[in-house]
Every structure is written in structure tokens, then in C-alpha cells.
Design an enzyme around this catalytic site. Structure first.
Site, PDB file in Angstrom:
ATOM      1  CD  GLN A 267     -14.595  -0.074  -2.521  1.00  0.00           C
ATOM      2  OE1 GLN A 267     -15.780  -0.179  -2.223  1.00  0.00           O
ATOM      3  NE2 GLN A 267     -14.026  -0.804  -3.446  1.00  0.00           N
TER       4      GLN A 267
ATOM      5  CG  ASN B  18     -12.231  -0.396   3.842  1.00  0.00           C
ATOM      6  OD1 ASN B  18     -12.684  -0.748   4.924  1.00  0.00           O
ATOM      7  ND2 ASN B  18     -11.042   0.148   3.707  1.00  0.00           N
TER       8      ASN B  18
ATOM      9  CB  VAL C 154      -8.986   2.020  -5.009  1.00  0.00           C
ATOM     10  CG1 VAL C 154      -8.679   1.480  -6.409  1.00  0.00           C
ATOM     11  CG2 VAL C 154      -7.966   3.086  -4.613  1.00  0.00           C
TER      12      VAL C 154
ATOM     13  CG  HIS D 139      -6.813  -2.850   3.235  1.00  0.00           C
ATOM     14  ND1 HIS D 139      -6.063  -1.716   3.043  1.00  0.00           N
ATOM     15  CD2 HIS D 139      -8.017  -2.600   2.667  1.00  0.00           C
ATOM     16  CE1 HIS D 139      -6.789  -0.807   2.412  1.00  0.00           C
ATOM     17  NE2 HIS D 139      -7.975  -1.311   2.166  1.00  0.00           N
TER      18      HIS D 139
ATOM     19  CG  ASP E 207      -2.023   0.987   1.161  1.00  0.00           C
ATOM     20  OD1 ASP E 207      -3.187   0.576   1.113  1.00  0.00           O
ATOM     21  OD2 ASP E 207      -1.724   2.202   1.155  1.00  0.00           O
TER      22      ASP E 207
ATOM     23  CG  HIS F 110      -8.580  -2.744  -2.234  1.00  0.00           C
ATOM     24  ND1 HIS F 110      -9.514  -2.070  -2.982  1.00  0.00           N
ATOM     25  CD2 HIS F 110      -8.406  -2.016  -1.113  1.00  0.00           C
ATOM     26  CE1 HIS F 110      -9.883  -0.979  -2.346  1.00  0.00           C
ATOM     27  NE2 HIS F 110      -9.233  -0.922  -1.194  1.00  0.00           N
TER      28      HIS F 110
HETATM   29  P1  DGP Z   1      -9.568   1.605   0.484  1.00  0.00           P
HETATM   30  O1  DGP Z   1      -9.827   2.745   1.413  1.00  0.00           O
HETATM   31  O2  DGP Z   1      -9.934   0.270   1.096  1.00  0.00           O
HETATM   32  O3  DGP Z   1     -10.171   1.820  -0.887  1.00  0.00           O
HETATM   33  O4  DGP Z   1      -7.994   1.563   0.324  1.00  0.00           O
HETATM   34  C1  DGP Z   1      -7.310   1.936  -0.830  1.00  0.00           C
HETATM   35  C2  DGP Z   1      -5.840   1.851  -0.538  1.00  0.00           C
HETATM   36  O5  DGP Z   1      -5.142   1.941  -1.762  1.00  0.00           O
HETATM   37  C3  DGP Z   1      -5.306   2.964   0.356  1.00  0.00           C
HETATM   38  O6  DGP Z   1      -4.832   2.379   1.574  1.00  0.00           O
HETATM   39  C4  DGP Z   1      -4.154   3.573  -0.427  1.00  0.00           C
HETATM   40  C5  DGP Z   1      -3.914   2.589  -1.543  1.00  0.00           C
HETATM   41  N1  DGP Z   1      -3.516   3.189  -2.798  1.00  0.00           N
HETATM   42  C6  DGP Z   1      -4.189   4.160  -3.471  1.00  0.00           C
HETATM   43  N2  DGP Z   1      -3.552   4.461  -4.624  1.00  0.00           N
HETATM   44  C7  DGP Z   1      -2.464   3.646  -4.683  1.00  0.00           C
HETATM   45  C8  DGP Z   1      -1.418   3.466  -5.640  1.00  0.00           C
HETATM   46  O7  DGP Z   1      -1.347   4.124  -6.671  1.00  0.00           O
HETATM   47  N3  DGP Z   1      -0.473   2.534  -5.342  1.00  0.00           N
HETATM   48  C9  DGP Z   1      -0.519   1.781  -4.198  1.00  0.00           C
HETATM   49  N4  DGP Z   1       0.460   0.889  -4.018  1.00  0.00           N
HETATM   50  N5  DGP Z   1      -1.499   1.911  -3.290  1.00  0.00           N
HETATM   51  C10 DGP Z   1      -2.450   2.832  -3.518  1.00  0.00           C
END
Ligand code: DGP
Length: 112
Positions: A92, A85, A94, A100, A28, A98
Site C-alpha cells: 500500500q 492493499n 496511499v 483497485h 489510476d 482504495h
Molecule cells: P496502492 O499500492 O494500493 O496504495 O496503490 C496506490 C495507487 O494510487 C497506485 O496504483 C498509483 C495511484 N496513484 C498514486 N498517486 C496518484 C494520483 O495522484 N492520481 C491518481 N489518479 N492515481 C494515483
């Protein structure tokens, strides 16, 4: 297209921890714990709500892959937390499913 689809397509970089024909796992970018990895399906499901019965094996695979991710990140013995999420109230950000995987320290309570 989501940022995670771009990672799957190799359009933007990620620190990949594990991959196979069904999932990709990468660190992350904003870690909430010393170890924080996201496991995503290659299939572009938005969240758990979008999954069908035919996705049951894929969802189970994601959970089982967390063990190998935890082993590679050095937290298999100490323990880790799994979180998915789903939607607005869960926070959420993205909209590509996913899982975590968080560990490496004593984590706090679940309430955000
Ligand atoms: P959520 O809130 O469950 O949708 O978590 C999305 C997670 O994705 C957040 O902890 C940060 C991570 N994230 C967002 N953009 C990127 C990215 O471009 N690269 C990586 N490695 N993680 C990302």
C-alpha cells in the site's frame, strides 16, 4: 493529508469515472492494466483494518460500484479484478482506502 484526499477536495485533478455521495472513482495514474480505476470512500478510512462494523454498508457499496465502473470502462462482460492493499507487505502506497478495479486484458497471477 493524502493525495487522494486532495483529489476528493478538488485540489488536484483526476480523471473521474464515477461519483456519488459516498465514493469517488478515478483512473489510476500508473495503470497496471488497460483499465485501472480506483474507487475510494469519501470517508477517510486508512484501509480495511481501520473500518468499523458501521462501515460495512460503505465497503459493500464500493464493491457494487465496481460494476458500474466496469460497465463505463467497457470491461463488464470481459471481467475485471478487485484488489485492496492493506499495509506494508501488501505494498500500500496511499493511506486512504482504495479498491483497485483492473481489466481490459488477461491478467496474470496474484503474486507480485
Ligand atoms: P496502492 O499500492 O494500493 O496504495 O496503490 C496506490 C495507487 O494510487 C497506485 O496504483 C498509483 C495511484 N496513484 C498514486 N498517486 C496518484 C494520483 O495522484 N492520481 C491518481 N489518479 N492515481 C494515483
Amino acid at each position: 493529508m493524502t493525495i487522494f484526499q486532495k483529489i476528493l477536495d478538488g485540489e488536484i485533478p483526476a480523471h473521474v469515472v464515477y461519483e456519488d455521495e459516498r465514493v469517488l472513482a478515478f483512473r489510476d495514474i500508473h495503470p497496471a492494466a488497460p483499465v485501472h480505476v480506483l474507487i475510494i470512500p469519501r470517508k477517510p478510512l486508512i484501509d480495511v483494518r481501520a473500518a468499523e462494523e458501521e462501515d460495512a454498508l460503505l465497503l459493500g457499496h464500493m464493491i457494487l460500484v465496481s460494476r458500474e465502473v466496469a460497465r463505463r470502462e467497457g470491461v463488464l462482460e470481459s471481467g475485471y479484478r478487485l484488489v485492496i492493499n492493506n499495509g506494508t507487505d501488501a505494498g500500500q502506497e496511499v493511506f486512504h482506502l482504495h479498491l483497485h478495479v483492473m481489466g481490459g486484458a488477461r491478467l496474470g497471477g496474484l503474486a507480485g
